[in-house]
Write a protein that holds these residues in place. Structure first.
Motif, PDB file in Angstrom:
ATOM      1  N   VAL A 144     -26.210  11.219  -9.145  1.00 54.01           N
ATOM      2  CA  VAL A 144     -25.498  10.010  -8.745  1.00 54.01           C
ATOM      3  C   VAL A 144     -25.758   9.713  -7.270  1.00 54.01           C
ATOM      4  O   VAL A 144     -26.008   8.568  -6.883  1.00 54.01           O
ATOM      5  CB  VAL A 144     -23.991  10.157  -9.008  1.00 54.01           C
ATOM      6  N   PHE A 145     -25.728  10.750  -6.445  1.00 54.78           N
ATOM      7  CA  PHE A 145     -25.879  10.565  -5.007  1.00 54.78           C
ATOM      8  C   PHE A 145     -27.173  11.219  -4.531  1.00 54.78           C
ATOM      9  O   PHE A 145     -27.375  12.430  -4.708  1.00 54.78           O
ATOM     10  CB  PHE A 145     -24.680  11.145  -4.260  1.00 54.78           C
ATOM     11  N   THR A 146     -28.057  10.403  -3.939  1.00 56.13           N
ATOM     12  CA  THR A 146     -29.363  10.879  -3.489  1.00 56.13           C
ATOM     13  C   THR A 146     -29.703  10.248  -2.145  1.00 56.13           C
ATOM     14  O   THR A 146     -28.976   9.386  -1.629  1.00 56.13           O
ATOM     15  CB  THR A 146     -30.464  10.495  -4.493  1.00 56.13           C
ATOM     16  N   THR A 147     -30.846  10.652  -1.601  1.00 59.61           N
ATOM     17  CA  THR A 147     -31.397   9.956  -0.445  1.00 59.61           C
ATOM     18  C   THR A 147     -31.990   8.632  -0.917  1.00 59.61           C
ATOM     19  O   THR A 147     -32.038   8.349  -2.120  1.00 59.61           O
ATOM     20  CB  THR A 147     -32.501  10.793   0.218  1.00 59.61           C
ATOM     21  N   VAL A 148     -32.483   7.823   0.007  1.00 58.55           N
ATOM     22  CA  VAL A 148     -33.066   6.528  -0.362  1.00 58.55           C
ATOM     23  C   VAL A 148     -34.344   6.704  -1.177  1.00 58.55           C
ATOM     24  O   VAL A 148     -34.819   5.748  -1.790  1.00 58.55           O
ATOM     25  CB  VAL A 148     -33.353   5.673   0.896  1.00 58.55           C
ATOM     26  N   ARG A 149     -34.888   7.926  -1.190  1.00 54.46           N
ATOM     27  CA  ARG A 149     -36.094   8.186  -1.985  1.00 54.46           C
ATOM     28  C   ARG A 149     -35.792   9.032  -3.218  1.00 54.46           C
ATOM     29  O   ARG A 149     -36.699   9.536  -3.871  1.00 54.46           O
ATOM     30  CB  ARG A 149     -37.156   8.876  -1.133  1.00 54.46           C
ATOM     31  N   GLY A 150     -34.524   9.198  -3.532  1.00 59.89           N
ATOM     32  CA  GLY A 150     -34.168   9.878  -4.768  1.00 59.89           C
ATOM     33  C   GLY A 150     -34.039  11.382  -4.679  1.00 59.89           C
ATOM     34  O   GLY A 150     -33.798  12.044  -5.694  1.00 59.89           O
ATOM     35  N   ASP A 151     -34.192  11.951  -3.485  1.00 64.24           N
ATOM     36  CA  ASP A 151     -34.064  13.399  -3.330  1.00 64.24           C
ATOM     37  C   ASP A 151     -32.585  13.794  -3.253  1.00 64.24           C
ATOM     38  O   ASP A 151     -31.733  12.980  -2.863  1.00 64.24           O
ATOM     39  CB  ASP A 151     -34.774  13.871  -2.055  1.00 64.24           C
ATOM     40  N   PRO A 152     -32.246  15.044  -3.601  1.00 63.30           N
ATOM     41  CA  PRO A 152     -30.857  15.502  -3.488  1.00 63.30           C
ATOM     42  C   PRO A 152     -30.368  15.408  -2.049  1.00 63.30           C
ATOM     43  O   PRO A 152     -31.148  15.566  -1.100  1.00 63.30           O
ATOM     44  CB  PRO A 152     -30.926  16.962  -3.959  1.00 63.30           C
ATOM     45  N   LEU A 153     -29.098  15.156  -1.876  1.00 64.78           N
ATOM     46  CA  LEU A 153     -28.510  15.071  -0.546  1.00 64.78           C
ATOM     47  C   LEU A 153     -28.176  16.463  -0.016  1.00 64.78           C
ATOM     48  O   LEU A 153     -27.678  17.317  -0.746  1.00 64.78           O
ATOM     49  CB  LEU A 153     -27.236  14.225  -0.578  1.00 64.78           C
ATOM     50  N   ASN A 154     -28.438  16.670   1.254  1.00 57.55           N
ATOM     51  CA  ASN A 154     -28.073  17.914   1.923  1.00 57.55           C
ATOM     52  C   ASN A 154     -26.614  17.853   2.340  1.00 57.55           C
ATOM     53  O   ASN A 154     -26.166  16.869   2.941  1.00 57.55           O
ATOM     54  CB  ASN A 154     -28.975  18.126   3.137  1.00 57.55           C
ATOM     55  N   GLY A 155     -25.851  18.896   2.035  1.00 59.61           N
ATOM     56  CA  GLY A 155     -24.429  18.907   2.334  1.00 59.61           C
ATOM     57  C   GLY A 155     -24.128  18.735   3.808  1.00 59.61           C
ATOM     58  O   GLY A 155     -23.170  18.035   4.180  1.00 59.61           O
ATOM     59  N   ALA A 156     -24.935  19.355   4.671  1.00 59.51           N
ATOM     60  CA  ALA A 156     -24.700  19.237   6.113  1.00 59.51           C
ATOM     61  C   ALA A 156     -24.906  17.801   6.578  1.00 59.51           C
ATOM     62  O   ALA A 156     -24.167  17.302   7.440  1.00 59.51           O
ATOM     63  CB  ALA A 156     -25.632  20.179   6.862  1.00 59.51           C
ATOM     64  N   VAL A 157     -25.889  17.119   5.995  1.00 56.52           N
ATOM     65  CA  VAL A 157     -26.148  15.722   6.359  1.00 56.52           C
ATOM     66  C   VAL A 157     -24.959  14.851   5.959  1.00 56.52           C
ATOM     67  O   VAL A 157     -24.534  13.971   6.710  1.00 56.52           O
ATOM     68  CB  VAL A 157     -27.442  15.228   5.674  1.00 56.52           C
ATOM     69  N   VAL A 158     -24.419  15.105   4.779  1.00 53.22           N
ATOM     70  CA  VAL A 158     -23.253  14.343   4.309  1.00 53.22           C
ATOM     71  C   VAL A 158     -22.066  14.568   5.236  1.00 53.22           C
ATOM     72  O   VAL A 158     -21.346  13.626   5.592  1.00 53.22           O
ATOM     73  CB  VAL A 158     -22.896  14.753   2.861  1.00 53.22           C
ATOM     74  N   THR A 159     -21.845  15.818   5.633  1.00 54.21           N
ATOM     75  CA  THR A 159     -20.724  16.128   6.525  1.00 54.21           C
ATOM     76  C   THR A 159     -20.884  15.452   7.876  1.00 54.21           C
ATOM     77  O   THR A 159     -19.922  14.910   8.439  1.00 54.21           O
ATOM     78  CB  THR A 159     -20.600  17.648   6.707  1.00 54.21           C
ATOM     79  N   HIS A 160     -22.113  15.485   8.427  1.00 52.91           N
ATOM     80  CA  HIS A 160     -22.343  14.845   9.724  1.00 52.91           C
ATOM     81  C   HIS A 160     -22.124  13.336   9.634  1.00 52.91           C
ATOM     82  O   HIS A 160     -21.558  12.723  10.559  1.00 52.91           O
ATOM     83  CB  HIS A 160     -23.761  15.151  10.209  1.00 52.91           C
ATOM     84  N   ALA A 161     -22.559  12.726   8.528  1.00 55.52           N
ATOM     85  CA  ALA A 161     -22.337  11.289   8.351  1.00 55.52           C
ATOM     86  C   ALA A 161     -20.842  10.990   8.271  1.00 55.52           C
ATOM     87  O   ALA A 161     -20.359   9.993   8.824  1.00 55.52           O
ATOM     88  CB  ALA A 161     -23.054  10.812   7.086  1.00 55.52           C
ATOM     89  N   PHE A 162     -20.095  11.858   7.614  1.00 61.28           N
ATOM     90  CA  PHE A 162     -18.639  11.705   7.514  1.00 61.28           C
ATOM     91  C   PHE A 162     -18.000  11.774   8.895  1.00 61.28           C
ATOM     92  O   PHE A 162     -17.117  10.963   9.229  1.00 61.28           O
ATOM     93  CB  PHE A 162     -18.095  12.798   6.597  1.00 61.28           C
ATOM     94  N   GLN A 163     -18.462  12.705   9.720  1.00 62.40           N
ATOM     95  CA  GLN A 163     -17.911  12.833  11.070  1.00 62.40           C
ATOM     96  C   GLN A 163     -18.193  11.579  11.899  1.00 62.40           C
ATOM     97  O   GLN A 163     -17.350  11.138  12.700  1.00 62.40           O
ATOM     98  CB  GLN A 163     -18.505  14.067  11.765  1.00 62.40           C
ATOM     99  N   ARG A 164     -19.370  10.986  11.715  1.00 63.98           N
ATOM    100  CA  ARG A 164     -19.704   9.769  12.466  1.00 63.98           C
ATOM    101  C   ARG A 164     -18.815   8.603  12.037  1.00 63.98           C
ATOM    102  O   ARG A 164     -18.426   7.780  12.874  1.00 63.98           O
ATOM    103  CB  ARG A 164     -21.182   9.417  12.271  1.00 63.98           C
ATOM    104  N   VAL A 165     -18.507   8.540  10.724  1.00 62.52           N
ATOM    105  CA  VAL A 165     -17.607   7.486  10.252  1.00 62.52           C
ATOM    106  C   VAL A 165     -16.235   7.645  10.900  1.00 62.52           C
ATOM    107  O   VAL A 165     -15.632   6.661  11.368  1.00 62.52           O
ATOM    108  CB  VAL A 165     -17.487   7.523   8.721  1.00 62.52           C
ATOM    109  N   LEU A 166     -15.728   8.865  10.932  1.00 67.33           N
ATOM    110  CA  LEU A 166     -14.417   9.112  11.540  1.00 67.33           C
ATOM    111  C   LEU A 166     -14.409   8.697  13.008  1.00 67.33           C
ATOM    112  O   LEU A 166     -13.479   8.037  13.484  1.00 67.33           O
ATOM    113  CB  LEU A 166     -14.052  10.597  11.419  1.00 67.33           C
ATOM    114  N   GLU A 167     -15.469   9.095  13.719  1.00 66.00           N
ATOM    115  CA  GLU A 167     -15.549   8.771  15.142  1.00 66.00           C
ATOM    116  C   GLU A 167     -15.604   7.262  15.352  1.00 66.00           C
ATOM    117  O   GLU A 167     -14.923   6.714  16.235  1.00 66.00           O
ATOM    118  CB  GLU A 167     -16.784   9.439  15.748  1.00 66.00           C
ATOM    119  N   GLY A 168     -16.412   6.583  14.533  1.00 66.95           N
ATOM    120  CA  GLY A 168     -16.537   5.138  14.673  1.00 66.95           C
ATOM    121  C   GLY A 168     -15.248   4.400  14.360  1.00 66.95           C
ATOM    122  O   GLY A 168     -14.994   3.316  14.907  1.00 66.95           O
TER     123      GLY A 168
END
Length: 328
Positions: free
Chosen positions: A283-307
């Motif tokens: 269901v959730f992938t990169t823009v090229r269809g690869d599996p998402l890395n958990g650390a990348v997801v967490t960092h993106a979440f932190q940026r949303v919180l900060e913003g």
């Protein structure tokens, strides 16, 4: 010389001041054990006798490293999930063997284990991490006891380190949940965050969802597998327990966000063409269809919180914020 019943062995003090124990083993040959004190000689004789009686002749030449490698190969690898094996293997290779590996297995004492744990703490590891490492060593030595290679578990005789602090879950308040939902509107991972917030799934469970697990028409979602990185490759592995395998009803908001997400993913697939990744149907992938890395997801979440001007929190805290979602 200390006299014992036939087959129990003999203990005596040598002229050089050391103590020796002699035990008759398989084939009628005599096994000699040496120690600095009488108490140590008694203990080593008891261990050797116990090993002989269960059909295993303890080999004083076996080191902690040799035993742990055998334990990983013969006991752990065939019986646990790959990511669990990986955790044990890292504990053994990186943290236990460098300090304790050269010791003879039969000579390992609680004092050795205590000094090793103290050293790990002084090196900057957290008490929680050291407790896990002690748990690995304790599990291995339990097997050594069952195999008759040692008479006691040295790790079990040492108390684990106490945590300096206990992390308390920090769920979102109703107001924070509302602000968060506004902040992620239109975000590429909006559906992922909403699934975490509304259904309380663990990150690995979310990343392991496939479209076959999601019924958008019925509004139902099945949790069956997790996404794990094993030996450099992403794999879908069954959840650990029967209770972890579950079917959940999705609120309307979750269904709507997943519908939008699926349409976006189809557009990304078309744009990527032949470059689309190894499709596991995730269901959730990169823009090229690869599996998402958990650390990348967490960092993106932190940026949303900060913003959004929200306080910093763990991704896992979304799991504890389910109750506030319905009120947001």
């Amino acid at each position: 010389m200390s006299k014992r019943a036939h087959g129990e062995g003999t203990i005596y003090k040598r002229k050089d001041g050391r103590w020796a124990a002699v035990l008759t083993v398989e084939g009628g040959r005599r096994k000699f054990l040496y120690a600095k004190t009488q108490a140590e000689a008694v203990r080593r004789l008891a261990e050797a006798r116990r090993a002989r009686d269960v059909g295993v002749v303890a080999d004083d030449r076996v080191t902690v490293r040799e035993f742990l490698e055998r334990w990983l190969r013969d006991t752990v690898r065939p019986n646990v999930q790959p990511w669990t094996y990986r955790g044990y293997e890292v504990h053994v290779r990186v943290h236990i063997v460098p300090e304790l590996g050269r010791l003879r297995l039969t000579a390992l004492t609680p004092q050795h284990v205590q000094r090793w744990m103290n050293g790990r703490l002084e090196a900057g590891l957290s008490p929680k991490s050291v407790r896990y490492m002690r748990g690995t060593l304790r599990a291995a030595l339990n097997q050594a006891v069952r195999w008759g290679m040692v008479g006691r578990n040295a790790a079990a005789l040492v108390d684990p380190p106490r945590s300096r602090t206990v992390y308390e879950a920090q769920p979102m308040t109703v107001e924070e949940a509302r602000r968060f939902l506004v902040a992620i509107r239109g975000h590429r991972l909006e559906a992922l965050y909403v699934v975490a917030l509304a259904l309380g799934l663990r990150q690995a469970e979310i990343l392991g969802l496939t479209w076959g697990d999601v019924d958008l028409e019925a509004g139902m979602l099945q949790v069956r597998r997790t996404l794990q990185r094993v030996e450099g490759r992403y794999r879908l592995l069954d959840v650990k327990t029967r209770l972890s395998r579950r079917e959940l009803a999705m609120p309307r908001m979750v269904v709507e966000r997943l519908q939008v997400h699926r349409a976006r993913q189809e557009q990304e697939r078309a744009a990527a063409g032949a470059r689309w990744g190894n499709d596991l149907g995730l269901v959730f992938t990169t823009v090229r269809g690869d599996p998402l890395n958990g650390a990348v997801v967490t960092h993106a979440f932190q940026r949303v919180l900060e913003g959004a001007g929200l306080r910093r929190m763990r991704f896992h805290d979304l799991r504890h914020s389910c109750d506030t979602f319905l009120q947001a």
